[in-house]
Design a protein around this motif. Structure first.
Motif, short mmCIF file in Angstrom:
data_model
loop_
_atom_site.label_atom_id
_atom_site.label_comp_id
_atom_site.label_asym_id
_atom_site.label_seq_id
_atom_site.Cartn_x
_atom_site.Cartn_y
_atom_site.Cartn_z
N ALA A 86 -13.55 -11.85 37.37
CA ALA A 86 -14.06 -12.67 38.48
C ALA A 86 -14.72 -11.80 39.54
N LYS A 89 -18.03 -10.67 38.54
CA LYS A 89 -19.01 -11.75 38.60
C LYS A 89 -19.34 -12.18 40.03
N ALA A 171 -11.64 -15.87 44.40
CA ALA A 171 -10.72 -15.99 43.26
C ALA A 171 -9.38 -16.46 43.80
N ASN A 199 -19.11 -20.66 41.96
CA ASN A 199 -18.71 -19.43 41.28
C ASN A 199 -17.35 -18.92 41.73
N SER A 200 -16.63 -19.70 42.52
CA SER A 200 -15.23 -19.36 42.81
C SER A 200 -14.42 -19.61 41.54
N HIS A 201 -13.42 -18.78 41.33
CA HIS A 201 -12.56 -18.88 40.14
C HIS A 201 -11.14 -19.28 40.55
N VAL A 286 -13.85 -22.28 36.75
CA VAL A 286 -14.85 -21.84 37.71
C VAL A 286 -15.42 -23.06 38.44
#
Length: 288
Positions: A86, A89, A171, A199-201, A286
């Protein structure tokens, strides 16, 4: 998330990480974990490198909670790897919900320059801060403890009070918690998580719903739930794996991977043949 005291199961997870750190073929190193265990578990950890004690301790754990040791170790490594992915990314901050004795903020080099926010009950949070100050001399600069009493406050109120930044890809780690909550609390938390940027995990664990309804259908399941009842750490919530993608879709979260204990044990510990804990799962999603 026990309000009155630090969780016994959290201490056992720290114990497992401390044992792994003593192995020559260790999967990871966590020199801090031993400080979150009681005197008996610390003694067992120090004796663990001697082969006669290694076998005895492993057999004792596996007799009491079949598969828990290897599952816990493999799960730790799995979540570490998901978190590192994460960050690669583009994640810019890490939030650990119900952090317990998680030591990732101090033991993972790739987090050294990334803000880590741990959210937990004041009792656990204060105890952890004192351990860090006593054993390593300080609380790392990148680590922030935020305290919450879930009986009196919710995550949205906490976010407003401490000005959490939802605009950063984040994350969120939510390990070893969902199975202690109500359905409404789980839904509320995923709703909170869904407010973070694209795009947060979210990396979280859960138990297979069937263990709550038919514990005997899993190796060691019936005894484990009975033991949890004795220490007042009841399991109350689970998912059916096949229903998870649709459930998370309502929060605009896409499941990237969802593995059971057998799968992540085979992935990271293929040479340690241990059975059990098939009901425990780890998933990553995600924010779309």
């Amino acid at each position: 998330m026990k309000a009155e005291k630090t969780s016994r199961t959290a201490q056992y997870m720290a114990f497992f990480r401390a044992l792994e750190t003593q192995r020559k073929d260790r999967l990871f190193s966590d020199p801090y974990a031993i400080h979150f265990t009681d005197s008996k578990l610390r003694l067992a950890t120090r004796l663990y490198p001697y082969s006669i004690f290694t076998k005895y301790i492993n057999n004792t754990i596996n007799k009491k909670i079949p598969g828990a040791l290897s599952s816990g170790i493999a799960r730790t490594k799995y979540i570490d790897s998901l978190l590192e992915n994460a960050v690669e990314k583009g994640v810019k901050q890490v939030i650990i919900l119900g952090a317990g004795f998680d030591t990732r903020a101090v033991r993972l080099d790739f987090l050294k320059s990334i803000p880590v926010i741990e959210i937990d009950h004041p009792n656990t949070s204060n105890f952890k801060a004192e351990i860090y100050k006593k054993r390593i001399g300080l609380v790392p600069e990148n680590l922030t403890f935020l305290q919450i009493d879930f009986n009196e406050q919710n995550l949205d109120e906490l976010a407003v009070k401490h000005h959490l930044d939802f605009s950063k890809p984040t994350a969120i780690i939510w390990e070893g918690v969902t199975n202690y909550l109500t359905e409404e609390a789980v839904k509320s938390t995923f709703s909170f998580i869904s407010k973070f940027a694209q795009n947060s995990h979210v990396i979280f664990t859960y138990v297979h719903k069937d263990i709550l309804q038919n514990p005997a259908s899993f190796l060691g399941g019936k005894k484990l739930l009975e033991d949890l009842e004795k220490i007042e750490e009841h399991w109350t919530f689970g998912f059916l794996p096949e229903e998870l993608p649709n459930y998370l879709n309502q929060f605009n979260i896409e499941v990237l991977e969802d593995l059971g204990a057998d799968a992540y044990r085979e992935k990271f510990l293929p040479n340690r043949s241990e059975k059990g804990y098939e009901f425990y799962r780890t998933a990553v999603g995600v924010r779309k």
